[in-house]
Design an enzyme around this catalytic site. Sequence first.
Site, PDB file in Angstrom:
ATOM      1  N   GLU A  12       0.772  -1.109  -0.020  1.00  0.00           N
ATOM      2  CA  GLU A  12      -0.009  -0.062  -0.121  1.00  0.00           C
ATOM      3  C   GLU A  12       0.923   1.207  -0.105  1.00  0.00           C
ATOM      4  OE1 GLU A  12      -3.989  -1.885   2.206  1.00  0.00           O
ATOM      5  OE2 GLU A  12      -2.252  -1.054   3.282  1.00  0.00           O
ATOM      6  N   GLY A  78     -12.923  -2.225   2.423  1.00  0.00           N
ATOM      7  CA  GLY A  78     -14.038  -2.953   1.844  1.00  0.00           C
ATOM      8  C   GLY A  78     -15.167  -1.810   1.454  1.00  0.00           C
ATOM      9  N   ILE A 154     -13.971  -7.537   6.887  1.00  0.00           N
ATOM     10  CA  ILE A 154     -15.410  -8.029   6.707  1.00  0.00           C
ATOM     11  C   ILE A 154     -15.695  -8.610   5.451  1.00  0.00           C
ATOM     12  CG2 ILE A 154     -17.791  -6.768   6.400  1.00  0.00           C
ATOM     13  CD1 ILE A 154     -16.361  -6.436   9.218  1.00  0.00           C
ATOM     14  N   GLU A 175      -7.450   0.036  10.331  1.00  0.00           N
ATOM     15  CA  GLU A 175      -6.421   0.715  11.024  1.00  0.00           C
ATOM     16  C   GLU A 175      -6.937   2.202  11.366  1.00  0.00           C
ATOM     17  OE1 GLU A 175      -4.962  -2.757   9.365  1.00  0.00           O
ATOM     18  OE2 GLU A 175      -5.658  -1.050   8.118  1.00  0.00           O
ATOM     19  N   ASP A 198     -12.721  -4.210  -2.322  1.00  0.00           N
ATOM     20  CA  ASP A 198     -13.539  -5.506  -2.393  1.00  0.00           C
ATOM     21  C   ASP A 198     -14.728  -4.943  -1.984  1.00  0.00           C
ATOM     22  OD1 ASP A 198     -13.685  -6.168   0.756  1.00  0.00           O
ATOM     23  OD2 ASP A 198     -11.600  -5.936   0.518  1.00  0.00           O
TER      24      ASP A 198
END
Length: 244
Positions: A12, A78, A154, A175, A198
């Site tokens: 990332e 997510g 999740i 985070e 996602d």
Amino acid sequence: MAIGIMSALVEEISYLLEKIEIRRKETFAEKSFYIGTIAKEEVILCHSGVGKVNAAMTTQILIDHFHVRSIMLTGTSGLLDTNLKTGDIVVSKDTVEHDVNFTHLGDKLGEIPGMSVYVYEANPLLKKIALQAGKGMKGIKVVEGRILSGDQFIASEDAKLNLRERFQGTAVEAEGAAVGHVCYLNKVPFVIIRVISDEADDTAPTDFRAHLEVVAVHSQLLILRILKGIAALKSKKRINNQSH
């Protein structure tokens, strides 16, 4: 004073690591911190590891040891807002720890006993610069929203709907609220930049692994544009000061 730029995973910040002119590297609590410049701005890049404890610890190191003037957290998340899609970006309006539950003691869901707030608001100027920078990104929607954080991945339609209804969240990760929490207590400006990897549903684990490296670049490109925006703002202020 530098700007702290952090993520949970090395993927990332890998693009930004290619862009930084590194002066030195330091290690604290098994975390690597890269000190240098990007777009003429002094920055410190680091990846904290996954979860709120890692994020909180790394944030405090950035503040206590490196004395950063602000912190930007970048990475994946997510999807909770159905108006977005994979690859789109959420700039934090605020952030909440969705897995905190002391309701049996009379506190609200997400509220930590003894804390005066539990919704941590992003710095208005950093948020404004981020949203402005996002307008130039073709094919990628950049929106302001609430980012939820918890020590869990999740991957359930029911859990996703529950989070959206209870907290009015736009994206969910592990985070951001820990960074917001520590920055709030230390009075350090912050903003969270999260790209959707996602849909936080049954296929989320597969989608996350498939999309991680590709979409993670999106949020890092926005970070780069933000740094250029900050540099331009500082230059404008210098010119205005010289003209008076």
